[in-house]
Design a protein around this motif. Structure first.
Motif, PDB file in Angstrom:
ATOM      1  N   ARG A  70      -0.983 -14.323 -12.548  1.00  0.00           N
ATOM      2  CA  ARG A  70      -2.295 -14.882 -12.893  1.00  0.00           C
ATOM      3  C   ARG A  70      -2.916 -14.117 -14.066  1.00  0.00           C
ATOM      4  O   ARG A  70      -3.498 -14.705 -14.976  1.00  0.00           O
ATOM      5  N   GLU A  71      -2.787 -12.792 -14.038  1.00  0.00           N
ATOM      6  CA  GLU A  71      -3.328 -11.997 -15.142  1.00  0.00           C
ATOM      7  C   GLU A  71      -2.575 -12.281 -16.442  1.00  0.00           C
ATOM      8  O   GLU A  71      -3.177 -12.318 -17.520  1.00  0.00           O
ATOM      9  N   ARG A  97      -0.442 -11.874  -8.405  1.00  0.00           N
ATOM     10  CA  ARG A  97      -1.594 -11.406  -9.161  1.00  0.00           C
ATOM     11  C   ARG A  97      -1.210 -11.113 -10.609  1.00  0.00           C
ATOM     12  O   ARG A  97      -1.949 -11.451 -11.536  1.00  0.00           O
ATOM     13  N   GLU A  98      -0.083 -10.489 -10.806  1.00  0.00           N
ATOM     14  CA  GLU A  98       0.354 -10.175 -12.153  1.00  0.00           C
ATOM     15  C   GLU A  98       0.605 -11.446 -12.955  1.00  0.00           C
ATOM     16  O   GLU A  98       0.304 -11.507 -14.153  1.00  0.00           O
ATOM     17  N   GLU A 112      -2.225  -1.976  -6.293  1.00  0.00           N
ATOM     18  CA  GLU A 112      -0.881  -2.482  -6.557  1.00  0.00           C
ATOM     19  C   GLU A 112      -0.217  -1.719  -7.686  1.00  0.00           C
ATOM     20  O   GLU A 112       0.989  -1.448  -7.643  1.00  0.00           O
ATOM     21  N   ASN A 131       5.005 -10.805  -8.346  1.00  0.00           N
ATOM     22  CA  ASN A 131       3.654 -10.437  -7.951  1.00  0.00           C
ATOM     23  C   ASN A 131       2.713 -11.542  -8.419  1.00  0.00           C
ATOM     24  O   ASN A 131       2.467 -11.696  -9.616  1.00  0.00           O
ATOM     25  N   ALA A 163      -5.913  -4.747  -7.667  1.00  0.00           N
ATOM     26  CA  ALA A 163      -5.033  -4.514  -8.814  1.00  0.00           C
ATOM     27  C   ALA A 163      -4.733  -3.025  -8.984  1.00  0.00           C
ATOM     28  O   ALA A 163      -3.598  -2.633  -9.284  1.00  0.00           O
ATOM     29  N   GLU A 200     -11.132  -7.698  -6.356  1.00  0.00           N
ATOM     30  CA  GLU A 200      -9.975  -7.994  -7.192  1.00  0.00           C
ATOM     31  C   GLU A 200      -9.565  -6.778  -8.016  1.00  0.00           C
ATOM     32  O   GLU A 200      -8.379  -6.482  -8.156  1.00  0.00           O
ATOM     33  N   ARG A 209       1.832  -5.569  -0.716  1.00  0.00           N
ATOM     34  CA  ARG A 209       0.745  -6.529  -0.808  1.00  0.00           C
ATOM     35  C   ARG A 209      -0.509  -5.892  -0.224  1.00  0.00           C
ATOM     36  O   ARG A 209      -0.456  -5.264   0.844  1.00  0.00           O
TER      37      ARG A 209
END
Length: 781
Positions: free
Chosen positions: A404-405, A401-402, A330, A399, A327, A323, A342
């Protein structure tokens, strides 16, 4: 079966009945059929009514009842259709009983309406508040009473108690009849005792001890503070959460095949507690094999992206490593202005050598943009406080992931008891709406306290703190402390997102006076310090500040005090105007190794921008810790030091110089070492300390919360600008090593983690103030 109780107004008497049935059988079908003349056998047991009479209804209109019945005037109906009409009226939930009686060409419908709820009360609850239970009820005052809803409410209350660990709680709903067809609804609660976890055990663990695994879980064994600690209550949902926590623990240490086979919970009636056993399969530990980066995009250079990967072959495999590197890749793509990249990790398993090859594939993701961010539930907190936790704005590429963060950053604020962040399709397939639903919680506190320490004696404290001032996300706090040897007051203010950026503005005001019986002088310090703090890397932050101080040494005993202290008093009030910075780097929370961490702190202060003092002050700290013996033992090492260099013709004062703290070198009192002159330790321009520690279990039952530790400390404080003004004409300010060894007992109590230090100096000087025992709050470096 229902267990509903019916109570009269004159007294409570339980009437336990079965289902609510009509007073007579639905329609008297058999009796009425004989009175109906049906000429044709084909129409046997069928009826035609010219009139319908409805009786017993008070609030419900007759037309409403006819609509439920669904029988039209003159319509030929069968006995089965009459039964269906009866069922529909009863199913409306408006009537306590229903009768349908055919009387020739007339149909009589008799109803008894359910009463209206006058008021709702809860009795017998001591552990849970009325308002918390009322919020979960469906029954409401001034609405029609429903036995089914009341029974469901009783079950809901029981589940709330179960979630609090009181599995034996029972709830009995009762009604008290009032006038005008009203009832009071009462829920009588018998709370019962908390069902505790008497024992947490594991079957199948080889790599980690039970003691180590129990520290991972949220559920705890019942201990000596079972009346205060609620984490030892048996809660089924918490056990389910622990299964995921346990899996995350093993996965982060390379056990990719780990699984929890079952969790056995056995209730021991004799001890009114549960024996909880986790049956697990650890599997083998895997390490990282070959690491590569490939790209499906012409503009993305694999070699450039490979340089950004922080994963080495041979390291213990962890999903957090994957993970973290995704990050990083990206973020590199964004810096290179390559949108919609991605990163897909492809993991190849090699069972022969227990390694996992990792290939990061750069592909083009869907072209989806953020349409808007909708925030709901923030009645006090301003929208911008939540939006500042997002690194994306409307119109940016989406994004996942962004997002979720960002959700984690919103939860980390601590302003909300719950924060859900979800994405849904917007006005078109290439648009996404981010929904943020939050539930606010109290963020202010008022505290009163008393304490005792060997350094300051008895102390009393009052403090106020608000972490979300006026819903702006700002922190404001005031603390007042008075002790036998010192008094202090502080005010602090923090704006965490100055100008809408990750830039924290802080303002500190402080006032401290000392009046020590062990010294021949007193001091006063007033300071004003604005500051700015911002990130400079993933684990690094930089703080820059300006400080304006007024320092004063007074009440010096001229007959016995050192000439240096007399000189400091003659300076009257000294003003210090300085700028400085502090850099910190910490991998203990966000590092790639879950069992180790490094802390680095470095700071400098430059005085001379006006004021009386001119100096450069430098401080540094380097700390590292790691877990050994499968995590049962924690090893820690700390190095720290500082230099105070006076500029121009000025000399350092006792308030400028470094003064020893008992936490830096255990076994010695605060300000108990360093240059000494006639009863007073004067502090020094230099200090250096080294501390080695080991924390480990003592073999006591874990529920006691008692562990042990060993430590070895060494260091010193030394150096003066002028050492010729002592009573003997010369003050020894040379470096002199002090060392101490000791044993610690850690006790994790509801009041906080306490630490008992038993020390024995190995090397000391004649004028040092030693201390063989110390009680402190356990802290980390």
């Amino acid at each position: 079966m229902s267990c509903f109780s019916n109570t009269s107004a004159s007294g409570r008497k339980s009437i336990v009945s079965g289902r609510i049935l009509p007073a007579t059988i639905g329609f008297f079908l058999l009796a009425s059929t004989a009175s109906v003349v049906v000429p044709d056998v084909a129409y046997a047991q069928q009826y035609r009514f010219s009139t319908v009479e409805i009786t017993g209804n008070q609030r419900i209109e007759s037309g409403t009842i006819l609509t439920y019945a669904g029988i039209g005037r003159g319509e030929r109906v069968s006995a089965a259709e009459l039964n269906d009409a009866y069922q529909r009226i009863l199913a409306s939930g408006l009537f306590e009983s229903v009768e349908i009686i055919p009387q020739g060409n007339q149909l009589v419908i008799r109803v008894v309406e359910f009463p209206t709820v006058n008021r709702i009360s809860i009795e017998g609850n001591r552990r849970l508040k009325d308002e918390d239970l009322m919020a979960a009820l469906q029954s409401q005052p001034r609405r029609v009473f429903s036995p089914a809803v009341a029974e469901a409410d009783a079950q809901t209350i029981t589940e709330v108690y179960s979630a609090a660990g009181r599995l034996a709680a029972t709830v009995e709903p009762k009604i008290i009849r009032r006038s005008n067809n009203r009832v009071d609804l009462v829920f009588e609660i018998t709370e019962g005792r908390v069902v505790e976890v008497e024992r947490l055990s594991f079957v199948g663990n080889r790599a980690f001890s039970e003691r180590r695994l129990r520290r991972v879980l949220e559920t705890k064994q019942a201990g000596i503070f079972r009346e205060l600690i609620r984490s030892d209550s048996f809660i089924a949902d918490r056990v389910e959460f622990d299964k995921q926590v346990l899996r995350d623990f093993y996965l982060s240490r390379g056990y990719v095949d780990f699984e929890t086979l079952s969790v056995n919970s056995e209730l021991v009636r004799a001890r009114d507690g549960f024996l909880v056993t986790f049956n697990i399969r650890e599997g083998q530990q895997f390490r990282v094999g070959e690491v590569t980066v490939v790209s499906d995009l012409e503009e993305a250079d694999p070699d450039l992206f490979m340089d950004e990967v922080r994963m080495r072959s041979g390291a213990i495999y962890s999903p957090s490593l994957i993970e973290e590197n995704i990050a990083r890749l990206e973020r590199l793509a964004i810096r290179e202005e390559i949108d919609f990249v991605r990163v897909e990790p492809r993991v190849t398993r090699n069972d022969a050598d227990l390694t996992l090859d990792v290939e990061y594939v750069l592909t083009r993701g869907a072209r989806v943009f953020v349409e808007r961010i909708d925030i709901e539930g923030n009645n006090t907190t301003l929208d911008r406080v939540v939006r500042n936790r997002f690194r994306v704005v409307e119109g940016d590429p989406f994004n996942p992931r962004e997002i979720r963060e960002s959700a984690e950053r919103v939860r980390a604020l601590g302003y909300f008891s719950n924060a859900d962040v979800n994405a849904r399709e917007g006005s078109s397939p290439d648009q996404v709406v981010i929904d943020v639903d939050v539930e606010e919680q109290p963020t202010g506190s008022l505290s009163f306290g008393a304490s005792y320490s060997a350094d300051n004696g008895a102390a009393f404290t009052i403090g106020f703190s608000e972490r979300n001032f006026l819903g702006r996300g700002q922190t404001i706090g005031v603390d007042l402390n008075t002790a036998s040897s010192s008094q202090s007051g502080t005010f602090r203010f923090v704006e965490p997102n100055l100008l809408g950026r990750d830039l924290a503005f802080g303002l500190d005001l402080g006032y401290v006076t000392t009046d020590s019986d062990n010294a021949t002088f007193d001091t006063r310090r007033i300071n004003f310090t604005p500051s700015l703090t911002f990130p400079v890397s993933q684990n690094g932050r930089l703080r820059v500040y300006y400080t304006l101080e007024q320092n004063k040494v007074f009440d010096v005993d001229n007959a016995t005090a050192s000439q240096l202290l007399i000189n400091d008093e003659n300076l009257e009030t000294q003003t210090t105007s300085a700028i400085g910075y502090n850099y910190s780097f910490d991998t203990r929370r966000t590092g790639l190794n879950p069992d180790a961490g490094v802390v680095l702190r470095f700071g400098q202060e430059f005085a001379g921008l006006g004021g009386d003092a001119e100096y450069i002050r430098t401080t540094a700290l380097l700390g590292a810790e790691t877990k050994a013996w499968n995590g049962d033992v924690t090893l820690r090492g700390i190095l720290e030091g500082g230099i105070h260099h006076s500029l121009g013709d000025t000399n350092s004062t006792v308030l400028d110089r470094f003064r020893h703290s008992s936490s830096q070198l255990r076994g010695f009192s605060s300000n108990g070492i360093g240059p000494y002159d006639d009863g007073d330790h004067l502090g020094g321009n230099y200090y250096a300390y080294a501390r080695l520690e080991a924390d480990f279990p003592l073999g006591l039952p874990e529920e006691y919360g008692i562990t042990g530790g060993l430590f070895l400390d060494a260091g010193s404080v030394w150096g003066l600008d002028d050492n010729n003004n002592g009573h003997g004409g010369f003050i020894d300010d040379d470096f002199a090593l002090r060392a101490t060894v000791g044993f610690s007992i850690f006790w994790d109590t509801p009041l906080g983690p306490l630490r008992f230090n038993f020390s024995q100096p190995l090397k000391e000087e004649a004028n040092d103030d030693t201390r063989s025992f110390d009680l402190t709050i356990s802290t980390q470096f």
